[in-house]
Design a protein around this motif. Structure first.
Motif, PDB file in Angstrom:
ATOM      1  N   ILE A  78       9.455  54.654 -39.054  1.00  0.00           N
ATOM      2  CA  ILE A  78       9.075  56.062 -38.871  1.00  0.00           C
ATOM      3  C   ILE A  78       9.805  56.923 -39.891  1.00  0.00           C
ATOM      4  CG2 ILE A  78       9.129  58.020 -37.266  1.00  0.00           C
ATOM      5  CD1 ILE A  78       8.822  56.096 -34.967  1.00  0.00           C
ATOM      6  N   LYS A  79       9.009  57.739 -40.615  1.00  0.00           N
ATOM      7  CA  LYS A  79       9.628  58.624 -41.625  1.00  0.00           C
ATOM      8  C   LYS A  79      10.060  59.946 -40.986  1.00  0.00           C
ATOM      9  CE  LYS A  79       6.625  57.076 -45.365  1.00  0.00           C
ATOM     10  NZ  LYS A  79       5.412  56.868 -44.557  1.00  0.00           N
ATOM     11  N   ASP A  80       9.214  60.468 -40.088  1.00  0.00           N
ATOM     12  CA  ASP A  80       9.431  61.769 -39.474  1.00  0.00           C
ATOM     13  C   ASP A  80      10.697  61.742 -38.597  1.00  0.00           C
ATOM     14  OD1 ASP A  80       9.406  63.922 -37.743  1.00  0.00           O
ATOM     15  OD2 ASP A  80       7.224  63.948 -37.537  1.00  0.00           O
ATOM     16  N   LYS A  81      11.699  62.575 -38.984  1.00  0.00           N
ATOM     17  CA  LYS A  81      12.997  62.522 -38.297  1.00  0.00           C
ATOM     18  C   LYS A  81      12.903  62.967 -36.828  1.00  0.00           C
ATOM     19  CE  LYS A  81      16.285  62.058 -41.833  1.00  0.00           C
ATOM     20  NZ  LYS A  81      16.306  62.715 -43.132  1.00  0.00           N
ATOM     21  N   GLU A  82      12.056  64.014 -36.585  1.00  0.00           N
ATOM     22  CA  GLU A  82      11.879  64.504 -35.213  1.00  0.00           C
ATOM     23  C   GLU A  82      11.302  63.405 -34.329  1.00  0.00           C
ATOM     24  OE1 GLU A  82      12.537  67.173 -33.183  1.00  0.00           O
ATOM     25  OE2 GLU A  82      13.935  67.382 -34.863  1.00  0.00           O
ATOM     26  N   LEU A  83      10.315  62.700 -34.900  1.00  0.00           N
ATOM     27  CA  LEU A  83       9.665  61.627 -34.152  1.00  0.00           C
ATOM     28  C   LEU A  83      10.654  60.492 -33.858  1.00  0.00           C
ATOM     29  CD1 LEU A  83       7.097  60.469 -32.888  1.00  0.00           C
ATOM     30  CD2 LEU A  83       6.440  59.586 -35.129  1.00  0.00           C
ATOM     31  N   ARG A  84      11.492  60.185 -34.851  1.00  0.00           N
ATOM     32  CA  ARG A  84      12.515  59.148 -34.630  1.00  0.00           C
ATOM     33  C   ARG A  84      13.345  59.471 -33.397  1.00  0.00           C
ATOM     34  NH1 ARG A  84      15.327  58.171 -40.529  1.00  0.00           N
ATOM     35  NH2 ARG A  84      13.580  57.125 -41.520  1.00  0.00           N
ATOM     36  N   LYS A  85      13.747  60.767 -33.304  1.00  0.00           N
ATOM     37  CA  LYS A  85      14.581  61.182 -32.178  1.00  0.00           C
ATOM     38  C   LYS A  85      13.837  61.011 -30.855  1.00  0.00           C
ATOM     39  CE  LYS A  85      17.099  64.853 -33.908  1.00  0.00           C
ATOM     40  NZ  LYS A  85      17.115  66.309 -33.950  1.00  0.00           N
ATOM     41  N   LYS A  86      12.563  61.429 -30.883  1.00  0.00           N
ATOM     42  CA  LYS A  86      11.773  61.384 -29.643  1.00  0.00           C
ATOM     43  C   LYS A  86      11.610  59.970 -29.103  1.00  0.00           C
ATOM     44  CE  LYS A  86       8.579  65.267 -30.095  1.00  0.00           C
ATOM     45  NZ  LYS A  86       7.199  65.622 -30.416  1.00  0.00           N
ATOM     46  N   ARG A 130      12.197  46.681 -19.554  1.00  0.00           N
ATOM     47  CA  ARG A 130      11.679  45.568 -20.355  1.00  0.00           C
ATOM     48  C   ARG A 130      11.739  45.918 -21.847  1.00  0.00           C
ATOM     49  NH1 ARG A 130       8.177  41.107 -19.230  1.00  0.00           N
ATOM     50  NH2 ARG A 130       6.940  40.522 -21.035  1.00  0.00           N
ATOM     51  N   VAL A 131      12.312  45.029 -22.649  1.00  0.00           N
ATOM     52  CA  VAL A 131      12.359  45.241 -24.103  1.00  0.00           C
ATOM     53  C   VAL A 131      11.002  44.817 -24.662  1.00  0.00           C
ATOM     54  CG1 VAL A 131      13.455  44.568 -26.263  1.00  0.00           C
ATOM     55  CG2 VAL A 131      14.846  44.821 -24.196  1.00  0.00           C
ATOM     56  N   LEU A 132      10.395  45.705 -25.430  1.00  0.00           N
ATOM     57  CA  LEU A 132       9.036  45.445 -25.930  1.00  0.00           C
ATOM     58  C   LEU A 132       9.092  44.988 -27.378  1.00  0.00           C
ATOM     59  CD1 LEU A 132       7.306  48.585 -24.365  1.00  0.00           C
ATOM     60  CD2 LEU A 132       7.843  46.384 -23.298  1.00  0.00           C
ATOM     61  N   ILE A 133       7.987  44.419 -27.848  1.00  0.00           N
ATOM     62  CA  ILE A 133       7.919  44.003 -29.254  1.00  0.00           C
ATOM     63  C   ILE A 133       6.617  44.523 -29.862  1.00  0.00           C
ATOM     64  CG2 ILE A 133       9.417  41.958 -29.156  1.00  0.00           C
ATOM     65  CD1 ILE A 133       6.947  40.236 -28.749  1.00  0.00           C
ATOM     66  N   SER A 134       6.725  45.098 -31.043  1.00  0.00           N
ATOM     67  CA  SER A 134       5.513  45.576 -31.725  1.00  0.00           C
ATOM     68  C   SER A 134       5.828  45.874 -33.194  1.00  0.00           C
ATOM     69  CB  SER A 134       5.003  46.861 -31.070  1.00  0.00           C
ATOM     70  OG  SER A 134       3.936  47.380 -31.819  1.00  0.00           O
ATOM     71  N   ASN A 135       4.841  45.595 -34.030  1.00  0.00           N
ATOM     72  CA  ASN A 135       4.974  45.965 -35.446  1.00  0.00           C
ATOM     73  C   ASN A 135       4.069  47.141 -35.809  1.00  0.00           C
ATOM     74  OD1 ASN A 135       6.703  43.800 -35.728  1.00  0.00           O
ATOM     75  ND2 ASN A 135       5.069  42.391 -36.365  1.00  0.00           N
ATOM     76  N   ASN A 136       3.127  47.465 -34.903  1.00  0.00           N
ATOM     77  CA  ASN A 136       2.174  48.513 -35.292  1.00  0.00           C
ATOM     78  C   ASN A 136       2.222  49.767 -34.420  1.00  0.00           C
ATOM     79  OD1 ASN A 136       1.066  47.394 -33.029  1.00  0.00           O
ATOM     80  ND2 ASN A 136      -0.936  46.919 -33.919  1.00  0.00           N
ATOM     81  N   TYR A 137       3.121  49.815 -33.444  1.00  0.00           N
ATOM     82  CA  TYR A 137       3.175  50.980 -32.555  1.00  0.00           C
ATOM     83  C   TYR A 137       3.796  52.186 -33.264  1.00  0.00           C
ATOM     84  CZ  TYR A 137       4.571  53.812 -28.482  1.00  0.00           C
ATOM     85  OH  TYR A 137       4.773  54.837 -27.580  1.00  0.00           O
ATOM     86  N   TYR A 138       4.979  52.024 -33.803  1.00  0.00           N
ATOM     87  CA  TYR A 138       5.642  53.168 -34.460  1.00  0.00           C
ATOM     88  C   TYR A 138       4.811  53.711 -35.625  1.00  0.00           C
ATOM     89  CZ  TYR A 138       9.980  52.293 -31.784  1.00  0.00           C
ATOM     90  OH  TYR A 138      10.917  52.138 -30.798  1.00  0.00           O
ATOM     91  N   PRO A 139       4.279  52.845 -36.502  1.00  0.00           N
ATOM     92  CA  PRO A 139       3.446  53.397 -37.586  1.00  0.00           C
ATOM     93  C   PRO A 139       2.239  54.176 -37.048  1.00  0.00           C
ATOM     94  CG  PRO A 139       4.042  51.120 -38.078  1.00  0.00           C
ATOM     95  CD  PRO A 139       4.495  51.403 -36.671  1.00  0.00           C
ATOM     96  N   ALA A 140       1.708  53.744 -35.897  1.00  0.00           N
ATOM     97  CA  ALA A 140       0.559  54.470 -35.321  1.00  0.00           C
ATOM     98  C   ALA A 140       0.973  55.884 -34.903  1.00  0.00           C
ATOM     99  CB  ALA A 140       0.007  53.702 -34.126  1.00  0.00           C
ATOM    100  N   LEU A 141       2.205  56.013 -34.402  1.00  0.00           N
ATOM    101  CA  LEU A 141       2.657  57.338 -33.944  1.00  0.00           C
ATOM    102  C   LEU A 141       2.952  58.270 -35.113  1.00  0.00           C
ATOM    103  CD1 LEU A 141       5.149  56.485 -31.030  1.00  0.00           C
ATOM    104  CD2 LEU A 141       2.661  56.485 -31.047  1.00  0.00           C
ATOM    105  N   ASP A 142       3.374  57.678 -36.227  1.00  0.00           N
ATOM    106  CA  ASP A 142       3.800  58.478 -37.377  1.00  0.00           C
ATOM    107  C   ASP A 142       2.604  58.876 -38.239  1.00  0.00           C
ATOM    108  OD1 ASP A 142       5.571  59.757 -38.984  1.00  0.00           O
ATOM    109  OD2 ASP A 142       6.410  57.959 -39.924  1.00  0.00           O
ATOM    110  N   GLN A 143       1.599  59.448 -37.577  1.00  0.00           N
ATOM    111  CA  GLN A 143       0.400  59.884 -38.294  1.00  0.00           C
ATOM    112  C   GLN A 143       0.084  61.320 -37.890  1.00  0.00           C
ATOM    113  OE1 GLN A 143      -2.845  56.681 -38.696  1.00  0.00           O
ATOM    114  NE2 GLN A 143      -1.907  56.177 -36.748  1.00  0.00           N
ATOM    115  N   GLU A 144      -0.594  62.022 -38.794  1.00  0.00           N
ATOM    116  CA  GLU A 144      -0.922  63.433 -38.594  1.00  0.00           C
ATOM    117  C   GLU A 144      -1.664  63.702 -37.287  1.00  0.00           C
ATOM    118  OE1 GLU A 144      -0.766  66.577 -40.170  1.00  0.00           O
ATOM    119  OE2 GLU A 144       1.023  65.530 -40.925  1.00  0.00           O
ATOM    120  N   HIS A 145      -2.615  62.805 -36.974  1.00  0.00           N
ATOM    121  CA  HIS A 145      -3.497  63.104 -35.829  1.00  0.00           C
ATOM    122  C   HIS A 145      -2.937  62.567 -34.493  1.00  0.00           C
ATOM    123  CE1 HIS A 145      -4.531  58.962 -36.604  1.00  0.00           C
ATOM    124  NE2 HIS A 145      -5.325  58.922 -35.565  1.00  0.00           N
TER     125      HIS A 145
END
Ligand code: NAP
Length: 527
Positions: free
Chosen positions: A297-305, A316-331
């Motif tokens: 995640i590039k967006d610092k605010e989003l990182r905090k959230k 439960r500890v989760l695993i994902s490679n595509n969740y954070y990149p999905a959130l770090d989008q304009e829409h």
């Protein structure tokens, strides 16, 4: 249709099928499997949302006696797992035992006949009825209602529940939710006909299911509002294709697949040291998860959230490679203010901000604290299982409950795992139940019921161990009920559970034949 069977099994997931396979192998043929859906698979049939896959390596997430060299990925997608279970049902001759579209409305211990009376009805008719009445899965049925679909009765000596702990969807209690004018569905009841393209979509929940389907919705929706109450800890997913050459090797040399499976087993087992041993070990995982956020995640605010503020491993500890990149989008907006109300086609958050949406997807999980609904299982004296569980679900070795003779649960209370494959636990329990059934047969016991003191001592020891675990470090999770009691997880290594369930310990049970008889005494009705 025959309305008696020696054994009735509920469900065709890993539990129900695993039990049935082992019964058949041991020469028991008089059993039925009651399945409310129209196909086998249990949770792996019911959950088919986009992106649905197992978060345990499939080489381990499969039966030890039916290892599958054909998985295409390290973490198999849902359709492959469902197809694998179908293959097991067919290969082991179970199809003729399964009654599809059969909902178990209730089961009652019949004292006079030492057996269970299982009430069933047609699932499709029941769903229709429930929809008309505005009832949700898990809601108690009014037995006196004449509009209820006809109930049939099945008599069985033994009842085995393979219903799983996560089968009844949980919907959030939000003001106005039932008046929403757009489309809405739960992750377990995915509407594949709904076209997300160009739509404003709201997702409520950020658990194991949501992190798998959110990236898929984000690919299509015009806008996505993700309502996050608690951010989960998420690790990189060590997923990859299993190459055709590797699959060929697994087919040709099955021992290589087994060795691979063993290596995964021991790697996952090591995590127990952190969960119930020394939670400080988990700091290593936390650092890796924090790095994952920074990397993705590039967006610092989003990182905090999205950075959790509770102990790594508590939920439960989760695993994902595509969740954070999905959130770090304009829409895509991650909203943390909470939902106050649903009004018309809008969601109003706790700050009073109103956002219009076309569709709400609930990723809000399951009623894990009520693995069996009220009004379903009635034991001695007509006691509802949920009344025996006033303080929270519990069982002896996750399988039997005092006051409920000849009733065996697979994946029952305190058999869940935060670190490894549930199929391993299921196979352990299946062995225990099979041994019980064999002993009942050989020794002529009409009923077996765990003794009160064995039951309470076992649960006291489980909860003593759980007290020191990372799961009790203050976060709110579905593992723990409102009284702070962890009713779901096994506090130890899985091989310890296997040791405990290797044989049916009849000395901890009241075993009844013609007259009440303690184990060890000569049976009156030796088989
Ligand atoms: P879950 O883990 O219980 O997550 C539910 C989510 O909904 C959480 O983020 C929860 O927030 C949120 N939520 C619940 N009620 C809410 C409300 N009233 N308002 C706002 N948010 C609310 O459910 P799940 O994701 O369906 O997963 C359940 C379990 O299924 C998993 O833990 C796992 O064991 C199993 N599962 C396994 C796999 C697999 O790959 N093997 C995949 C999916 C699911 P809080 O965290 O604040 O409660």
């Amino acid at each position: 249709m025959k309305q008696t069977a020696k054994i009735a099994i509920i469900g065709t997931g890993f539990s129900g099928l695993g039990m049935a396979i082992k019964l058949k192998e041991a020469g028991f043929d008089d059993f039925v499997i009651l399945e409310q859906s129209d196909n086998v698979g249990g949770t792996w049939h019911d959950n088919h949302y986009p992106g649905c896959a197992c978060d345990v390596q499939s080489a381990l997430y499969s039966f030890s006696f039916e290892q599958n060299p054909n998985w295409t990925r390290m973490f198999a997608p849902q359709p492959e797992i469902q197809a694998y279970l179908r293959h097991c049902a067919e290969k082991y001759g179970l199809m003729e035992h399964i009654r599809f579209n059969t909902h178990v409305a209730g089961a009652r211990w019949d004292e006079a006949n030492s057996g269970w009376v299982v009430e069933t009805c047609n699932s499709a008719k029941l769903w229709d009825y429930m929809e008309k009445k505005g009832l949700k899965p898990g809601d108690e049925l009014d037995r006196s209602d004449k509009a209820l679909p006809p109930i049939r009765k099945l008599r069985s000596e033994i009842l085995v529940s393979g219903m799983g702990g996560l089968s009844t969807p949980a919907y959030p209690e939000i003001k106005g939710i039932d008046t929403f004018t757009g489309a809405s569905f739960h992750s377990q009841n995915w509407d594949h006909d709904y076209d997300f393209r160009g739509k404003r979509v709201a997702v409520i929940g950020t658990g194991a299911s949501a992190i798998q389907f959110v990236p898929e919705i984000a690919k299509e929706a015009a806008h996505l509002d993700l309502y996050q109450r608690t951010p989960p800890w998420i690790m990189p997913k060590p997923d990859r294709e299993i190459r055709p050459l590797e699959r060929a090797m697994f087919r040709r040399f099955p021992q290589t697949l087994n060795a691979f499976r063993q290596s995964i087993y021991w790697m996952l087992e090591a995590r127990v040291l952190g969960f119930v041993g020394n939670p400080r070990i988990l700091k290593v995982g936390e650092l890796q998860a924090r790095r994952h956020i920074r990397n993705q995640i590039k967006d610092k605010e989003l990182r905090k959230k999205v950075t959790p503020d509770f102990h790594f491993g508590c939920k439960r500890v989760l695993i994902s490679n595509n969740y954070y990149p999905a959130l770090d989008q304009e829409h895509v907006d991650v909203l943390t203010e909470g939902v106050r109300e649903v009004k018309g086609n809008t969601i109003i958050d706790n700050n009073g901000t109103e956002r219009p949406v076309d569709c709400i997807v609930y990723g809000t999980g399951f009623k894990a604290q009520e693995p069996i609904p009220r009004g379903m299982i009635f034991g001695r004296g007509g006691q509802d299982l949920l009344d025996a569980w006033r303080e929270g679900a519990e069982a002896y070795k996750g399988t039997t409950v005092a006051g409920f003779p000849n009733f065996f649960m697979l994946m029952g209370p305190n058999t869940g795992l935060g670190h490894s494959s549930m199929v391993y636990m299921i196979e352990s329990q299946v062995q225990y139940v099979l041994d019980a059934i064999k002993k009942m047969d050989h020794r002529g016991w009409k009923s077996v019921e765990v003794k009160e003191d064995a039951y309470s001592q076992y649960n006291a020891s489980i909860h003593a161990k759980l007290g020191d675990s990372v799961w009790q470090t203050g976060c709110k999770s579905w593992y723990v009920n409102e009284n702070g009691k962890n009713t779901t997880l096994w506090p130890g290594f899985t091989w310890q559970f296997r040791q405990q369930t290797r044989r049916f310990d009849a000395e901890q049970y009241v075993c009844e034949s013609a007259e009440v008889m303690e184990p060890g005494a000569e049976p009156a009705l030796a088989g």
